[in-house]
Design a protein around this motif. Structure first.
Motif, PDB file in Angstrom:
ATOM      1  N   ALA A 112      55.024  34.591 -33.049  1.00 39.84           N
ATOM      2  CA  ALA A 112      53.583  34.521 -33.277  1.00 39.84           C
ATOM      3  C   ALA A 112      53.157  33.098 -33.626  1.00 39.84           C
ATOM      4  O   ALA A 112      52.109  32.626 -33.169  1.00 39.84           O
ATOM      5  N   PHE A 113      53.982  32.402 -34.415  1.00 40.34           N
ATOM      6  CA  PHE A 113      53.633  31.037 -34.809  1.00 40.34           C
ATOM      7  C   PHE A 113      53.613  30.101 -33.608  1.00 40.34           C
ATOM      8  O   PHE A 113      52.767  29.203 -33.518  1.00 40.34           O
ATOM      9  N   ALA A 114      54.524  30.302 -32.665  1.00 38.06           N
ATOM     10  CA  ALA A 114      54.556  29.450 -31.470  1.00 38.06           C
ATOM     11  C   ALA A 114      53.274  29.592 -30.663  1.00 38.06           C
ATOM     12  O   ALA A 114      52.685  28.598 -30.217  1.00 38.06           O
ATOM     13  N   TYR A 115      52.841  30.828 -30.472  1.00 41.43           N
ATOM     14  CA  TYR A 115      51.587  31.033 -29.743  1.00 41.43           C
ATOM     15  C   TYR A 115      50.409  30.442 -30.510  1.00 41.43           C
ATOM     16  O   TYR A 115      49.485  29.878 -29.913  1.00 41.43           O
ATOM     17  N   SER A 116      50.425  30.552 -31.825  1.00 41.37           N
ATOM     18  CA  SER A 116      49.331  30.016 -32.641  1.00 41.37           C
ATOM     19  C   SER A 116      49.309  28.495 -32.630  1.00 41.37           C
ATOM     20  O   SER A 116      48.240  27.877 -32.612  1.00 41.37           O
ATOM     21  N   LEU A 117      50.487  27.881 -32.646  1.00 40.49           N
ATOM     22  CA  LEU A 117      50.554  26.427 -32.593  1.00 40.49           C
ATOM     23  C   LEU A 117      50.006  25.907 -31.270  1.00 40.49           C
ATOM     24  O   LEU A 117      49.252  24.924 -31.223  1.00 40.49           O
ATOM     25  N   ALA A 118      50.382  26.579 -30.177  1.00 43.80           N
ATOM     26  CA  ALA A 118      49.840  26.193 -28.872  1.00 43.80           C
ATOM     27  C   ALA A 118      48.332  26.409 -28.825  1.00 43.80           C
ATOM     28  O   ALA A 118      47.587  25.616 -28.241  1.00 43.80           O
ATOM     29  N   TYR A 119      47.871  27.481 -29.473  1.00 46.93           N
ATOM     30  CA  TYR A 119      46.440  27.771 -29.521  1.00 46.93           C
ATOM     31  C   TYR A 119      45.682  26.687 -30.278  1.00 46.93           C
ATOM     32  O   TYR A 119      44.524  26.383 -29.961  1.00 46.93           O
ATOM     33  N   CYS A 120      46.319  26.078 -31.261  1.00 46.93           N
ATOM     34  CA  CYS A 120      45.703  25.001 -32.023  1.00 46.93           C
ATOM     35  C   CYS A 120      45.280  23.857 -31.099  1.00 46.93           C
ATOM     36  O   CYS A 120      44.121  23.416 -31.122  1.00 46.93           O
ATOM     37  N   VAL A 121      46.197  23.389 -30.267  1.00 44.31           N
ATOM     38  CA  VAL A 121      45.873  22.251 -29.404  1.00 44.31           C
ATOM     39  C   VAL A 121      45.061  22.713 -28.195  1.00 44.31           C
ATOM     40  O   VAL A 121      44.236  21.958 -27.664  1.00 44.31           O
ATOM     41  N   HIS A 122      45.269  23.946 -27.756  1.00 49.59           N
ATOM     42  CA  HIS A 122      44.419  24.523 -26.711  1.00 49.59           C
ATOM     43  C   HIS A 122      42.949  24.494 -27.149  1.00 49.59           C
ATOM     44  O   HIS A 122      42.064  24.082 -26.388  1.00 49.59           O
ATOM     45  N   THR A 123      42.669  24.905 -28.382  1.00 48.89           N
ATOM     46  CA  THR A 123      41.304  24.912 -28.880  1.00 48.89           C
ATOM     47  C   THR A 123      40.801  23.494 -29.107  1.00 48.89           C
ATOM     48  O   THR A 123      39.610  23.209 -28.934  1.00 48.89           O
ATOM     49  N   LEU A 124      41.698  22.590 -29.471  1.00 49.85           N
ATOM     50  CA  LEU A 124      41.332  21.182 -29.631  1.00 49.85           C
ATOM     51  C   LEU A 124      40.746  20.637 -28.327  1.00 49.85           C
ATOM     52  O   LEU A 124      39.670  20.039 -28.317  1.00 49.85           O
TER      53      LEU A 124
END
Length: 404
Positions: free
Chosen positions: A207-219
């Protein structure tokens, strides 16, 4: 009953999100009216994401303990007040900053809590498609908001445009208040003393991996949404091109619609070809296209339009896949906390993205080919770092995804 709930929540999200594009589409006008620097404009845009990032761990995690409907109504109420107040009182940097911050608190109590209303009602195999439908309703209305905001501002002025966004949010509030039944939180909720203990969520590597990718995706998504109209307006002015059928606002609106369709298609591709593979491909493509937008698109409006649309579709390609990955990887008893962390990381990136563009523009001497080129290059470099981290963490596929 589940289908009815999905339809009601998605319809409400449409009405809440109709004001989402009003600030970015009116950014060029209000920068001139209030004599804002690029950095100040970036701060106002980022204020929304900053307060969201701070509020979402509290508001979404509370849905593991109390009825998500109550949190949702609080969020929609804040959104309605923020839009009406912006139209009535905003008159410069500080007032705009504070009211966009209030809108961010509203969205923190609306976006992921709406998803939580759905996530608790569907089985694991349907989770991915329920998330996609929720994202699609937000994406379509968010795209329409760019054109709607421009049209309303031209016809009635920018103040009444913002006031109308408050009215649509109020309609969403009434819809959910009257049509969605109250429900208790899941039976296996977190223990009282551990409600805001996020350590188990952070230890969930997938879950953390997907969330970390989502962080920069949203950036990168919010950098594009926050500055896309300003970039195209600048290119059009430099090219001597008058506003026509494809004005900057229309381009970003069309991009939002195409991005929503791409997000839905990307999630289906995740199921068929593998979620991790789809995310890695999307991230790699966004690095390549993002690195060339400012440099290649600065001299021609139509080249800039083509690159912006292509870039946006690539950005949206893994949008639903990332959120579905985090939700599907979560411990059901901590799904609210997991979505809170996911959303907090995502909007931390959303805070940085518009600000990074504004800062880079000012540091490079203002809006110029080199300034825009370096601005988008910074975003591409951050995505490259995220791709490396995501690949090293190797998150798992979801139930129903192809694993081979």
């Amino acid at each position: 009953m589940a289908a009815r709930l999905v339809a009601i929540v998605c319809a409400a999200q449409v009405f809440v999100q109709l004001g989402a594009g009003y600030w970015p589409v009116l950014l060029p006008e209000l920068m001139g009216r209030w004599s804002l620097s690029n950095s100040e404009a970036g701060w106002i845009t980022s204020a929304f994401y900053a307060t969201y990032m701070i509020s979402v761990p509290l508001l979404v995690t509370l849905t593991d303990r109390i009825d998500a409907k109550r949190v949702y109504l609080f969020g929609v109420g804040c959104t309605a007040v923020a839009h009406v107040a912006f139209g009535a009182w905003a008159d410069g940097f500080w007032s705009a900053l504070l009211l966009r911050g209030l809108a961010g608190i509203g969205w923190a109590g609306t976006y992921m809590t709406g998803l939580k209303l759905l996530a608790d009602q569907v089985d694991a195999k349907m989770m991915s498609r329920a998330v996609t439908g929720h994202a699609a309703s937000i994406g379509i209305s968010g795209a329409a908001s760019y054109v709607l905001g421009e049209l309303l501002a031209q016809a009635f002025g920018w103040r009444l445009a913002f006031a109308s966004a408050g009215l649509t949010a109020a309609i969403a509030w009434l819809t959910v208040a009257l049509a969605v039944p109250g429900r208790p939180p899941p039976a296996k909720s977190a223990q009282p003393g551990k409600l805001f203990d996020f350590r188990p969520v952070l230890r969930n590597r997938s879950a953390f991996a997907y969330s970390l990718a989502y962080c920069v995706h949203t950036l990168e998504m919010n950098a594009l949404r926050g500055w896309g109209v300003a970039f195209l307006t600048w290119v059009a002015a430099g090219s001597g091109l008058a506003s026509g059928l494809l004005s900057p606002a229309v381009v970003i609106a069309v991009l939002g619609l195409l991005g929503t369709l791409t997000s839905v298609a990307g999630n289906e591709a995740s199921i068929r070809f593998g979620r991790r593979r789809l995310v890695q491909v999307a991230m790699a493509l966004s690095i390549v296209v993002g690195a060339m937008i400012g440099f290649a698109g600065a001299g021609s409006y139509w080249i800039a339009v083509g690159l912006i649309v292509l870039y946006g579709m690539i950005i949206w390609l893994d949008s639903s896949s990332l959120t579905a990955g985090a939700a599907g990887s979560a411990d059901p008893a901590r799904r609210g906390a997991t979505l809170a962390v996911h959303s907090m990381l995502g909007y931390a990136g959303g805070f940085v993205g518009p600000l990074a563009i504004g800062w880079t523009l000012d540091l490079s001497g203002g809006m110029s080919p080199i300034g825009w080129g370096l601005s988008f290059l910074v975003i591409a470099a951050l995505m490259a770092l995220a791709l490396i981290a995501f690949s090293l963490l190797r998150p798992r596929e979801l139930e129903g995804d192809r694993t081979g």
